[in-house]
Write a protein that holds these residues in place. Structure first.
Motif, mmCIF file in Angstrom:
data_model
loop_
_atom_site.group_PDB
_atom_site.id
_atom_site.type_symbol
_atom_site.label_atom_id
_atom_site.label_comp_id
_atom_site.label_asym_id
_atom_site.label_seq_id
_atom_site.Cartn_x
_atom_site.Cartn_y
_atom_site.Cartn_z
ATOM 1 N N LEU A 32 0.854 -1.085 0.069
ATOM 2 C CA LEU A 32 -0.148 0.181 -0.116
ATOM 3 C C LEU A 32 0.856 1.352 0.014
ATOM 4 C CD1 LEU A 32 -2.744 -0.906 2.673
ATOM 5 C CD2 LEU A 32 -3.331 0.099 0.506
ATOM 6 N N TYR A 33 0.607 2.280 -1.139
ATOM 7 C CA TYR A 33 1.387 3.334 -0.894
ATOM 8 C C TYR A 33 0.628 4.540 -1.294
ATOM 9 C CZ TYR A 33 1.314 2.884 -5.925
ATOM 10 O OH TYR A 33 1.050 2.880 -7.398
ATOM 11 N N GLY A 34 1.253 5.682 -1.397
ATOM 12 C CA GLY A 34 0.524 6.965 -1.679
ATOM 13 C C GLY A 34 0.175 8.038 -0.452
ATOM 14 N N HIS A 35 -0.197 9.131 -1.185
ATOM 15 C CA HIS A 35 -0.609 10.083 -0.065
ATOM 16 C C HIS A 35 0.786 10.564 0.858
ATOM 17 C CE1 HIS A 35 -5.285 10.442 -0.186
ATOM 18 N NE2 HIS A 35 -4.773 9.967 -1.170
ATOM 19 N N GLY A 36 1.811 10.294 0.402
ATOM 20 C CA GLY A 36 3.096 10.760 0.989
ATOM 21 C C GLY A 36 3.501 9.892 2.096
ATOM 22 N N SER A 37 2.596 8.564 2.313
ATOM 23 C CA SER A 37 3.093 7.827 3.438
ATOM 24 C C SER A 37 4.049 6.908 3.194
ATOM 25 C CB SER A 37 1.681 7.253 4.072
ATOM 26 O OG SER A 37 1.056 6.314 2.896
ATOM 27 N N ASP A 38 4.772 6.238 3.925
ATOM 28 C CA ASP A 38 5.556 5.182 3.869
ATOM 29 C C ASP A 38 5.039 3.929 3.344
ATOM 30 O OD1 ASP A 38 7.735 6.641 4.662
ATOM 31 O OD2 ASP A 38 7.613 6.080 6.781
ATOM 32 N N PHE A 60 -11.249 -1.001 -3.129
ATOM 33 C CA PHE A 60 -10.963 -1.755 -1.972
ATOM 34 C C PHE A 60 -11.064 -0.912 -0.423
ATOM 35 C CE2 PHE A 60 -8.830 -3.581 -5.458
ATOM 36 C CZ PHE A 60 -9.412 -5.046 -5.387
ATOM 37 N N SER A 61 -11.713 -1.574 0.359
ATOM 38 C CA SER A 61 -11.419 -1.137 1.680
ATOM 39 C C SER A 61 -10.392 -2.227 2.412
ATOM 40 C CB SER A 61 -12.726 -1.063 2.364
ATOM 41 O OG SER A 61 -12.511 -0.803 3.888
ATOM 42 N N ILE A 62 -9.229 -1.686 2.622
ATOM 43 C CA ILE A 62 -8.334 -2.992 3.124
ATOM 44 C C ILE A 62 -8.368 -2.601 4.465
ATOM 45 C CG2 ILE A 62 -5.872 -3.485 3.158
ATOM 46 C CD1 ILE A 62 -7.447 -3.821 0.418
ATOM 47 N N ASP A 63 -8.547 -3.663 5.591
ATOM 48 C CA ASP A 63 -8.587 -3.456 6.768
ATOM 49 C C ASP A 63 -7.404 -3.917 7.393
ATOM 50 O OD1 ASP A 63 -8.773 -4.628 9.693
ATOM 51 O OD2 ASP A 63 -10.809 -3.727 9.446
ATOM 52 N N ALA A 68 -9.523 0.806 8.443
ATOM 53 C CA ALA A 68 -9.729 0.692 7.121
ATOM 54 C C ALA A 68 -9.070 1.720 6.330
ATOM 55 C CB ALA A 68 -11.042 0.806 7.132
ATOM 56 N N GLN A 69 -8.520 1.367 5.102
ATOM 57 C CA GLN A 69 -7.904 2.442 4.056
ATOM 58 C C GLN A 69 -8.402 2.117 2.869
ATOM 59 O OE1 GLN A 69 -5.090 4.643 4.571
ATOM 60 N NE2 GLN A 69 -6.211 5.122 2.801
ATOM 61 N N LEU A 70 -9.010 2.881 2.119
ATOM 62 C CA LEU A 70 -9.361 2.881 0.686
ATOM 63 C C LEU A 70 -8.249 2.922 -0.123
ATOM 64 C CD1 LEU A 70 -12.534 5.576 0.528
ATOM 65 C CD2 LEU A 70 -12.488 2.799 0.879
ATOM 66 N N ALA A 71 -8.320 1.953 -1.185
ATOM 67 C CA ALA A 71 -7.180 1.717 -2.330
ATOM 68 C C ALA A 71 -7.900 1.300 -3.517
ATOM 69 C CB ALA A 71 -6.146 0.750 -1.677
ATOM 70 N N ILE A 72 -7.055 1.327 -4.668
ATOM 71 C CA ILE A 72 -7.280 0.867 -5.737
ATOM 72 C C ILE A 72 -6.103 0.033 -6.445
ATOM 73 C CG2 ILE A 72 -8.945 2.594 -6.551
ATOM 74 C CD1 ILE A 72 -6.973 3.804 -8.331
ATOM 75 N N ALA A 73 -5.983 -0.914 -7.162
ATOM 76 C CA ALA A 73 -5.297 -1.511 -7.557
ATOM 77 C C ALA A 73 -4.417 -0.837 -8.738
ATOM 78 C CB ALA A 73 -5.658 -3.132 -8.154
ATOM 79 N N LYS A 74 -3.176 -0.797 -8.701
ATOM 80 C CA LYS A 74 -2.502 0.030 -9.591
ATOM 81 C C LYS A 74 -1.644 -0.908 -10.572
ATOM 82 C CE LYS A 74 -2.406 3.813 -10.784
ATOM 83 N NZ LYS A 74 -3.145 4.745 -11.909
ATOM 84 N N ASP A 75 -1.142 -1.738 -9.988
ATOM 85 C CA ASP A 75 -0.475 -2.824 -10.661
ATOM 86 C C ASP A 75 -0.545 -4.309 -10.237
ATOM 87 O OD1 ASP A 75 1.411 -3.522 -12.694
ATOM 88 O OD2 ASP A 75 2.759 -4.102 -10.999
ATOM 89 N N LEU A 91 -2.692 1.645 -4.508
ATOM 90 C CA LEU A 91 -2.709 3.011 -4.233
ATOM 91 C C LEU A 91 -3.797 3.462 -3.433
ATOM 92 C CD1 LEU A 91 -1.591 5.863 -5.209
ATOM 93 C CD2 LEU A 91 -3.139 5.829 -7.203
ATOM 94 N N ILE A 92 -3.369 4.225 -2.453
ATOM 95 C CA ILE A 92 -4.127 4.821 -1.192
ATOM 96 C C ILE A 92 -4.981 5.916 -1.832
ATOM 97 C CG2 ILE A 92 -4.117 6.043 1.109
ATOM 98 C CD1 ILE A 92 -1.796 4.432 1.686
ATOM 99 N N VAL A 93 -6.318 5.930 -1.804
ATOM 100 C CA VAL A 93 -7.291 6.924 -2.357
ATOM 101 C C VAL A 93 -7.933 7.610 -1.053
ATOM 102 C CG1 VAL A 93 -7.083 6.119 -4.653
ATOM 103 C CG2 VAL A 93 -8.940 5.357 -3.147
ATOM 104 N N SER A 94 -8.684 8.623 -1.442
ATOM 105 C CA SER A 94 -9.632 9.216 -0.413
ATOM 106 C C SER A 94 -10.799 9.817 -0.995
ATOM 107 C CB SER A 94 -9.026 10.055 0.448
ATOM 108 O OG SER A 94 -8.659 11.324 -0.545
ATOM 109 N N LYS A 95 -11.897 9.704 -0.295
ATOM 110 C CA LYS A 95 -13.273 10.176 -0.996
ATOM 111 C C LYS A 95 -13.094 11.323 -1.521
ATOM 112 C CE LYS A 95 -16.275 6.916 1.619
ATOM 113 N NZ LYS A 95 -17.345 6.653 2.560
ATOM 114 N N GLY A 96 -13.495 11.554 -2.767
ATOM 115 C CA GLY A 96 -13.453 12.950 -3.498
ATOM 116 C C GLY A 96 -12.439 13.107 -4.140
ATOM 117 N N GLU A 97 -11.249 12.584 -4.026
ATOM 118 C CA GLU A 97 -10.007 12.672 -4.622
ATOM 119 C C GLU A 97 -10.186 11.982 -6.370
ATOM 120 O OE1 GLU A 97 -5.451 10.758 -4.519
ATOM 121 O OE2 GLU A 97 -7.061 9.997 -3.112
ATOM 122 N N LYS A 98 -9.609 12.660 -6.925
ATOM 123 C CA LYS A 98 -9.754 12.151 -8.536
ATOM 124 C C LYS A 98 -8.185 11.321 -8.824
ATOM 125 C CE LYS A 98 -13.057 14.859 -10.884
ATOM 126 N NZ LYS A 98 -13.428 15.239 -12.291
#
Length: 201
Positions: A32-38, A60-63, A68-75, A91-98
């Motif tokens: 899991l990566y993105g949003h500037g986090s490790d 995905f809602s990864i528990d 819980a962390q929202l994410a989509i598969a990038k690869d 890739l970590i995403v958040s509601k409202g983010e494009k």
């Protein structure tokens, strides 16, 4: 589509040997990566993840340990021979983010009688809200005549989505079936028969 919930476990073992052990336990290594986090290395349940990834751009809602962390598969990396999933980048995403994604093209309708269609572009690059990503985009060819085509700019996108691909790219083209040309062997045989006929005369 709604969020697909997956229970993940933190991963502390790395390397090919560890990955093989994880897969033998019917689990899939992921990060899991993105949003500037490790990056967070996890394992996902094998069967549930495989079924979820049949849906393009699934949310995905990864528990992870109750969080819980929202994410989509990038690869998604697959074994080239067996086709089994070897690793997933999330890739970590958040509601409202494009986010920018590639969406499969689904052709619907029938072109004019006697014509065929060719899908020149299997996916369309778009930007859409992370929580409202389309699973596919329909392209209608109903009644289209030979010589016509549908470009990326012609495609009707779902509400909230914007095209990021070149609008001039051809997505689907309509043409007449190509007449089969005689093979070189057949042409040579016809020539030999003609020569033999002339000699007989």
């Amino acid at each position: 589509m709604s969020e697909i919930k997956l229970a993940a476990e933190a991963r502390t073992e790395f390397g090919k040997g560890a990955a093989r052990r994880i897969r033998r336990a019917d689990k899939i290594p992921a990060v899991l990566y993105g949003h500037g986090s490790d990056p967070v290395h996890v394992t996902l349940p094998g069967h549930e993840t495989m079924m979820a990834l049949k849906h393009s751009n699934a949310l995905f809602s990864i528990d992870i340990e109750g969080r819980a962390q929202l994410a989509i598969a990038k690869d998604v990396q697959r074994d080239p021979v067996k086709g089994v999933i070897e690793h997933v980048d999330l890739l970590i995403v958040s509601k409202g983010e494009k986010v920018a994604v590639d969406v499969p093209v689904h052709v619907v309708g029938e072109s004019a009688p006697g014509t065929i269609h060719l899908v020149d572009l299997q996916t369309l690059a778009i930007e859409a809200e992370a929580t409202h990503l389309p699973e596919w985009i329909e392209v209608s060819i109903d009644g289209m005549e030979a010589g016509t085509s549908v470009t990326a700019g012609d495609v009707s996108l779902p509400q909230g989505s914007t095209l990021t691909a070149d609008p001039e790219l051809v997505v689907v083209s309509i043409s007449l079936p190509q007449a089969e040309e005689p093979s070189e062997d057949a042409t040579a045989e016809e020539g030999d028969e003609a020569t033999a006929g002339t000699a007989a005369e």
